[in-house]
Motif scaffolding. Structure first.
Motif, PDB file in Angstrom:
ATOM      1  N   ILE A   1       0.756  -1.170  -0.135  1.00  0.00           N
ATOM      2  CA  ILE A   1      -0.065   0.030   0.067  1.00  0.00           C
ATOM      3  C   ILE A   1       0.793   1.067  -0.151  1.00  0.00           C
ATOM      4  N   SER A   2       2.067   1.179   0.507  1.00  0.00           N
ATOM      5  CA  SER A   2       2.638   2.365   0.664  1.00  0.00           C
ATOM      6  C   SER A   2       3.219   2.929  -0.674  1.00  0.00           C
ATOM      7  N   GLU A   3       3.698   4.377  -0.791  1.00  0.00           N
ATOM      8  CA  GLU A   3       3.891   4.918  -2.088  1.00  0.00           C
ATOM      9  C   GLU A   3       4.920   4.521  -2.651  1.00  0.00           C
ATOM     10  N   GLU A   4       6.063   3.950  -1.931  1.00  0.00           N
ATOM     11  CA  GLU A   4       7.355   3.310  -2.590  1.00  0.00           C
ATOM     12  C   GLU A   4       7.037   1.937  -3.115  1.00  0.00           C
ATOM     13  N   MET A   5       6.182   1.282  -2.517  1.00  0.00           N
ATOM     14  CA  MET A   5       5.985   0.003  -2.879  1.00  0.00           C
ATOM     15  C   MET A   5       4.850  -0.291  -4.136  1.00  0.00           C
ATOM     16  N   SER A   6       4.249   1.046  -4.139  1.00  0.00           N
ATOM     17  CA  SER A   6       3.391   1.148  -5.371  1.00  0.00           C
ATOM     18  C   SER A   6       3.911   1.664  -6.361  1.00  0.00           C
ATOM     19  N   ASP A   7       4.901   2.535  -6.372  1.00  0.00           N
ATOM     20  CA  ASP A   7       5.564   2.482  -7.721  1.00  0.00           C
ATOM     21  C   ASP A   7       6.583   1.472  -7.993  1.00  0.00           C
ATOM     22  N   VAL A   8       6.857   0.654  -7.095  1.00  0.00           N
ATOM     23  CA  VAL A   8       7.803  -0.617  -7.613  1.00  0.00           C
ATOM     24  C   VAL A   8       6.813  -1.391  -8.474  1.00  0.00           C
ATOM     25  N   GLY A   9       5.423  -1.579  -7.635  1.00  0.00           N
ATOM     26  CA  GLY A   9       4.388  -2.666  -8.130  1.00  0.00           C
ATOM     27  C   GLY A   9       3.939  -2.179  -9.790  1.00  0.00           C
ATOM     28  N   LEU A  10       3.965  -0.811 -10.047  1.00  0.00           N
ATOM     29  CA  LEU A  10       3.585  -0.282 -11.170  1.00  0.00           C
ATOM     30  C   LEU A  10       4.568  -0.357 -12.002  1.00  0.00           C
ATOM     31  N   ALA A  11       6.094  -0.069 -11.501  1.00  0.00           N
ATOM     32  CA  ALA A  11       7.122  -0.661 -12.537  1.00  0.00           C
ATOM     33  C   ALA A  11       7.224  -1.860 -13.060  1.00  0.00           C
ATOM     34  N   ILE A  12       6.862  -2.868 -12.124  1.00  0.00           N
ATOM     35  CA  ILE A  12       6.952  -4.110 -12.469  1.00  0.00           C
ATOM     36  C   ILE A  12       5.690  -4.791 -13.394  1.00  0.00           C
ATOM     37  N   GLN A  13       4.601  -4.014 -13.082  1.00  0.00           N
ATOM     38  CA  GLN A  13       3.491  -4.345 -14.121  1.00  0.00           C
ATOM     39  C   GLN A  13       3.805  -3.708 -15.595  1.00  0.00           C
ATOM     40  N   ARG A  14       4.239  -2.437 -15.487  1.00  0.00           N
ATOM     41  CA  ARG A  14       4.613  -1.912 -16.764  1.00  0.00           C
ATOM     42  C   ARG A  14       5.520  -2.624 -17.689  1.00  0.00           C
ATOM     43  N   ALA A  15       6.769  -3.275 -16.734  1.00  0.00           N
ATOM     44  CA  ALA A  15       7.611  -4.156 -17.620  1.00  0.00           C
ATOM     45  C   ALA A  15       6.986  -5.401 -17.921  1.00  0.00           C
ATOM     46  N   GLU A  16       6.223  -5.920 -17.174  1.00  0.00           N
ATOM     47  CA  GLU A  16       5.466  -7.176 -17.548  1.00  0.00           C
ATOM     48  C   GLU A  16       4.587  -6.994 -18.963  1.00  0.00           C
ATOM     49  N   ASP A  17       3.928  -5.990 -18.981  1.00  0.00           N
ATOM     50  CA  ASP A  17       3.247  -5.440 -20.094  1.00  0.00           C
ATOM     51  C   ASP A  17       3.814  -5.275 -21.304  1.00  0.00           C
ATOM     52  N   LYS A  18       5.090  -4.615 -21.168  1.00  0.00           N
ATOM     53  CA  LYS A  18       5.872  -4.576 -22.210  1.00  0.00           C
ATOM     54  C   LYS A  18       6.338  -5.850 -22.719  1.00  0.00           C
ATOM     55  N   THR A  19       6.773  -6.688 -21.777  1.00  0.00           N
ATOM     56  CA  THR A  19       7.175  -8.072 -22.219  1.00  0.00           C
ATOM     57  C   THR A  19       6.322  -8.822 -22.967  1.00  0.00           C
ATOM     58  N   ALA A  20       4.991  -9.054 -22.386  1.00  0.00           N
ATOM     59  CA  ALA A  20       3.977  -9.617 -23.208  1.00  0.00           C
ATOM     60  C   ALA A  20       3.535  -8.909 -24.566  1.00  0.00           C
ATOM     61  N   GLN A  21       3.822  -7.750 -24.705  1.00  0.00           N
ATOM     62  CA  GLN A  21       3.562  -6.991 -25.914  1.00  0.00           C
ATOM     63  C   GLN A  21       4.655  -7.459 -26.733  1.00  0.00           C
ATOM     64  N   LEU A  22       5.779  -7.556 -26.531  1.00  0.00           N
ATOM     65  CA  LEU A  22       6.917  -7.814 -27.309  1.00  0.00           C
ATOM     66  C   LEU A  22       6.828  -9.361 -27.700  1.00  0.00           C
ATOM     67  N   GLN A  23       6.455 -10.184 -26.784  1.00  0.00           N
ATOM     68  CA  GLN A  23       6.213 -11.471 -27.044  1.00  0.00           C
ATOM     69  C   GLN A  23       5.071 -11.933 -28.045  1.00  0.00           C
ATOM     70  N   ALA A  24       4.054 -11.265 -27.861  1.00  0.00           N
ATOM     71  CA  ALA A  24       2.896 -11.275 -29.010  1.00  0.00           C
ATOM     72  C   ALA A  24       3.337 -10.571 -30.265  1.00  0.00           C
ATOM     73  N   ARG A  25       4.041  -9.811 -30.317  1.00  0.00           N
ATOM     74  CA  ARG A  25       4.595  -8.972 -31.538  1.00  0.00           C
ATOM     75  C   ARG A  25       5.558 -10.240 -32.033  1.00  0.00           C
ATOM     76  N   ALA A  26       6.563 -10.641 -31.429  1.00  0.00           N
ATOM     77  CA  ALA A  26       7.240 -11.751 -31.893  1.00  0.00           C
ATOM     78  C   ALA A  26       6.798 -12.853 -32.526  1.00  0.00           C
ATOM     79  N   GLY A  27       5.627 -13.494 -31.896  1.00  0.00           N
ATOM     80  CA  GLY A  27       4.919 -14.476 -32.432  1.00  0.00           C
ATOM     81  C   GLY A  27       4.117 -14.054 -33.503  1.00  0.00           C
ATOM     82  N   ALA A  28       3.607 -12.988 -33.516  1.00  0.00           N
ATOM     83  CA  ALA A  28       2.997 -12.526 -34.758  1.00  0.00           C
ATOM     84  C   ALA A  28       3.765 -12.491 -35.968  1.00  0.00           C
ATOM     85  N   ILE A  29       4.918 -11.772 -35.856  1.00  0.00           N
ATOM     86  CA  ILE A  29       5.807 -12.195 -37.093  1.00  0.00           C
ATOM     87  C   ILE A  29       6.290 -13.310 -37.381  1.00  0.00           C
TER      88      ILE A  29
END
Length: 264
Positions: free
Chosen positions: A160-188
């Motif tokens: 819940i803390s602000e620092e941990m929320s920032d870390v969680g958001l960073a991890i979520q963004r990294a996971e989203d970008k990874t999934a997007q790159l994996q989907a793009r590679a599979g489509a190609i």
């Protein structure tokens, strides 16, 4: 208009109060209150010292007047013994005046002594209150610090803390970008495999012979399946076997696949 101004004033005061509450540290407030109590105690002690000084000055004056009164009494006796009744009367008159001053100073001395006792008692009571407040202050500060630490630890564990929320958001963004790159590679990869997208690198391209072989192989499979189905419809096992081997029934001619290979 007055109603609008009142409402704006209330909103401003509410926001200011919220900002002050957020900025206020109870430990600092307690330390400030303790400092003010110490200043008040210091003033009371200074008052006690001033009263005691005044009382001591009166005592010195009283001792001096009492000494003069005793001296005048002794002089009056000596003058009377020498037959100087007039001098004795003057000495006793002066002594009576000094005694009046002594009486007045004694009244003032008693008043100052009473004030000194009251201030001393007040200083002692205030000292006890200050000591009790200091103990309570330190207890509250320790409890507040412990509660603050426990809250931060709990917020860190729960995210819940602000620092941990920032870390969680960073991890979520990294996971989203990874999934997007994996989907793009599979489509190609799928587009390259289907031929809808050319491989410009040249690593995955095939030569002409291999491409033709793949095409013939695909066509052969279709022809074999077609011949098998014709044989099944004709109902003859020999015809079915002939279709599988690649020749048309009753023709004796080589299959289309064989003809294609001969041309090659």
């Amino acid at each position: 208009m007055s109603g609008v101004m009142k409402r704006m004033g209330m909103i401003f005061r509410a926001k200011a109060n919220k900002a002050l509450d957020r900025a206020e540290d109870p430990r600092e407030t307690l330390d400030y209150s303790y400092q003010k109590q110490l200043e008040l105690l210091q003033k009371v002690r200074r008052g006690v010292a001033d009263v005691a000084t005044s009382r001591k000055r009166l005592e010195l004056q009283l001792n001096q007047l009492q000494g003069q009164s005793a001296k005048l009494e002794d002089q009056g006796r000596k003058a009377l013994a020498l037959g100087r009744e007039d001098l004795a009367r003057e000495a006793l008159s002066r002594r009576a005046s000094l005694q009046q001053q002594v009486s007045d100073l004694e009244v003032q001395h008693q008043t100052l002594q009473g004030e000194e006792e009251k201030l001393t008692l007040a200083a002692q009571r205030l000292q006890a209150k200050v000591d009790a407040f200091r103990t309570k202050k330190e207890t509250i500060k320790a409890t507040y610090t412990a509660a603050q630490a426990q809250t931060r630890i709990a917020e860190s564990f729960s995210g819940i803390s602000e620092e941990m929320s920032d870390v969680g958001l960073a991890i979520q963004r990294a996971e989203d970008k990874t999934a997007q790159l994996q989907a793009r590679a599979g489509a190609i990869d799928e587009l390259l495999a289907s031929g809808a997208l050319d491989d410009q690198s040249g690593l995955g391209s095939k030569d002409d012979i291999q491409a033709e072989l793949d095409r013939l192989s695909g066509g052969t499979d279709v022809e074999l399946e077609l011949q098998r189905m014709k044989a099944e419809l004709a109902g003859g096992p020999s015809a079915q076997q002939q279709a599988i081997e690649g020749g048309a029934p009753g023709t004796g001619q080589p299959s289309q696949t064989q003809h294609r290979f001969d041309k090659q």
